[in-house]
Design an enzyme around this catalytic site. Structure first.
Site, PDB file in Angstrom:
ATOM      1  CG  HIS A  11      -1.963   1.015   1.274  1.00 34.10           C
ATOM      2  ND1 HIS A  11      -3.314   0.730   1.327  1.00 34.10           N
ATOM      3  CD2 HIS A  11      -1.891   2.369   1.271  1.00 34.10           C
ATOM      4  CE1 HIS A  11      -4.008   1.850   1.366  1.00 34.10           C
ATOM      5  NE2 HIS A  11      -3.172   2.873   1.337  1.00 34.10           N
ATOM      6  CG  HIS A  13      -1.439   6.483  -2.046  1.00 36.96           C
ATOM      7  ND1 HIS A  13      -2.663   6.442  -2.668  1.00 36.96           N
ATOM      8  CD2 HIS A  13      -1.626   5.938  -0.812  1.00 36.96           C
ATOM      9  CE1 HIS A  13      -3.559   5.911  -1.848  1.00 36.96           C
ATOM     10  NE2 HIS A  13      -2.954   5.592  -0.721  1.00 36.96           N
ATOM     11  CG  HIS A 191      -7.734   3.781   0.599  1.00 37.48           C
ATOM     12  ND1 HIS A 191      -7.177   3.245  -0.521  1.00 37.48           N
ATOM     13  CD2 HIS A 191      -6.757   4.509   1.198  1.00 37.48           C
ATOM     14  CE1 HIS A 191      -5.917   3.624  -0.600  1.00 37.48           C
ATOM     15  NE2 HIS A 191      -5.624   4.387   0.430  1.00 37.48           N
ATOM     16  CD  GLU A 194      -7.114   6.640   5.721  1.00 39.75           C
ATOM     17  OE1 GLU A 194      -7.752   6.662   4.655  1.00 39.75           O
ATOM     18  OE2 GLU A 194      -5.979   7.149   5.845  1.00 39.75           O
ATOM     19  CG  ASP A 272      -1.422   5.629   3.267  1.00 42.46           C
ATOM     20  OD1 ASP A 272      -1.814   5.293   2.146  1.00 42.46           O
ATOM     21  OD2 ASP A 272      -2.173   6.193   4.092  1.00 42.46           O
ATOM     22  CG  ASP A 273       0.154   8.909   1.201  1.00 40.06           C
ATOM     23  OD1 ASP A 273       0.049   8.837  -0.038  1.00 40.06           O
ATOM     24  OD2 ASP A 273      -0.766   8.616   1.992  1.00 40.06           O
TER      25      ASP A 273
HETATM   26  N1  ADE Z   1      -4.645   9.042  -0.835  1.00 43.17           N
HETATM   27  C1  ADE Z   1      -3.381   9.075  -0.408  1.00 43.17           C
HETATM   28  N2  ADE Z   1      -3.293   8.681   0.879  1.00 43.17           N
HETATM   29  C2  ADE Z   1      -4.549   8.389   1.271  1.00 43.17           C
HETATM   30  C3  ADE Z   1      -5.116   7.913   2.471  1.00 43.17           C
HETATM   31  N3  ADE Z   1      -4.377   7.666   3.559  1.00 43.17           N
HETATM   32  N4  ADE Z   1      -6.445   7.725   2.518  1.00 43.17           N
HETATM   33  C4  ADE Z   1      -7.208   7.964   1.433  1.00 43.17           C
HETATM   34  N5  ADE Z   1      -6.720   8.404   0.282  1.00 43.17           N
HETATM   35  C5  ADE Z   1      -5.405   8.609   0.192  1.00 43.17           C
HETATM   36 ZN    ZN Z   2      -3.667   4.881   1.087  1.00 41.34          ZN
END
Ligand code: ADE
Ligand code: ZN
Length: 326
Positions: A11, A13, A191, A194, A272-273
């Site tokens: 996971h 992005h 997703h 969350e 994630d990011d």
């Molecule tokens: N796009 C990038 N990171 C995200 C996240 N944590 N939740 C939803 N969309 C995303």
């Molecule tokens: Zn994500």
């Protein structure tokens, strides 16, 4: 188990993994002023989830041509490999790559794949792609995104997903897109759980037929759902550092990953990011080891669970499995 042990990440992005300095460099080349998205130390700056999504999109504005994505992919995979990641799946959005035009999307995808091939030779890391619709862009745009995905489905582009603001609309609004992606042979994730509660996870599983859930951690608020997820063997793409940075949980010890795993859920670990959340795969492993006293055996199990849930073909899975057991 932290830096050098082989890891599998499911996971990530691609735009969200862009180092801030990389984005600043692109902005300078293109004479764009995006200084407002950084704090005084040069890190991405946001105060809540919605603003995080807006800062993410503003940073993505600097990625204008396939060559930009080529450079981004090389930069991101260098970071992942330095954390010990040997196999990674990344979310890609035709919304950002060519405005959902299939011809333009093909060019972006080609540039990203070329960079992935170079990184595989350079760093030994294998990458595969998952096309991701953006929920707050709405179901109509997601249909165009699904068509881009279906046109390019194959050995490299292996999945279809849904990201963005979970509070907008319902999973079933995106069922057409997921059906189209499934028919094209793509594997499915979304997703959920969350920013939405357990009902959001349940809806995504029932209405989209997904086999993995992005995050899914708020299932913990409904133990019957947790048991259902465990029984069905649905895999959670858990990103603890992301959840903590975005304020879902106050700290590592209160993060539900441990309880989910203890109750039999297949959990995996991803970033994630990463620069948005000041994290790396090495840091995620380190913090989990400290918070829950997890030993090498737990992380080995998580790497195996992740590889088993990867959307790649069997030959790739076998090659990665060999490296995991080295
Ligand atoms: N796009 C990038 N990171 C995200 C996240 N944590 N939740 C939803 N969309 C995303
Ligand atoms: Zn994500």
């Amino acid at each position: 188990m932290t830096q050098t042990h082989p890891k599998v990440e499911l996971h990530l992005h691609l735009e969200g993994a862009a180092p801030p300095a990389f984005i600043r460099g692109l902005a300078a080349e293109k004479k764009m002023d995006i200084s407002g998205i950084f704090d005084e130390r040069g890190n991405y700056s946001y105060t809540d989830f919605w603003q995080f999504l807006k800062v993410y999109e503003a940073a993505t504005e600097t990625l204008k041509i396939p060559e930009d994505y080529h450079r981004l992919t090389l930069a991101v995979l260098e970071e992942s490999a330095a954390s010990g990641v040997i196999y990674s799946e990344t979310f890609l959005s035709p919304d950002f790559c060519g405005g959902r035009d299939v011809g333009a999307w093909r060019e972006y995808l080609h540039a990203i794949r070329e960079a992935a091939d170079l990184a595989e030779k350079r760093d030994g890391i294998i990458l595969r792609g998952i096309v991701t619709a953006i929920r707050h862009f709405g179901p109509e745009k997601s249909k165009e995104t699904a068509l881009c995905a279906a046109e390019t489905a194959g050995d490299w582009l292996v999945g279809f997903g849904l990201a963005g603001d979970e509070k907008m609309g319902k999973p079933k609004d995106f069922a057409w897109s997921f059906d189209a992606a499934r028919e094209a042979g793509l594997r499915l994730t979304a997703h959920a759980g969350e920013w939405g509660g357990p009902e959001s996870v349940r809806d995504a599983i029932c209405d989209l037929g997904i086999e993995r859930v992005g995050h899914g951690v708020r299932a913990i608020e409904d133990l019957a759902l947790v048991d259902e997820i465990a029984e069905k063997g649905i895999v959670l793409e858990v990103c603890p550092g992301s959840n903590i940075a975005l304020g879902l949980y106050p700290g590592w010890r209160t993060h539900p990953i441990h309880r989910l795993r203890e109750r039999g859920v297949k959990v995996t670990v991803s970033t994630d990011d990463p620069p948005f959340f000041h994290t790396t795969m090495a840091r995620e492993y380190q913090m989990l080891a400290e918070a829950f006293d997890w030993d090498d055996g737990v992380f080995e199990e998580i790497a195996k669970t992740s590889l088993a849930a990867a959307f790649c073909d069997e030959a790739t899975r076998e090659a990665v499995a060999k490296r995991l057991s080295e």
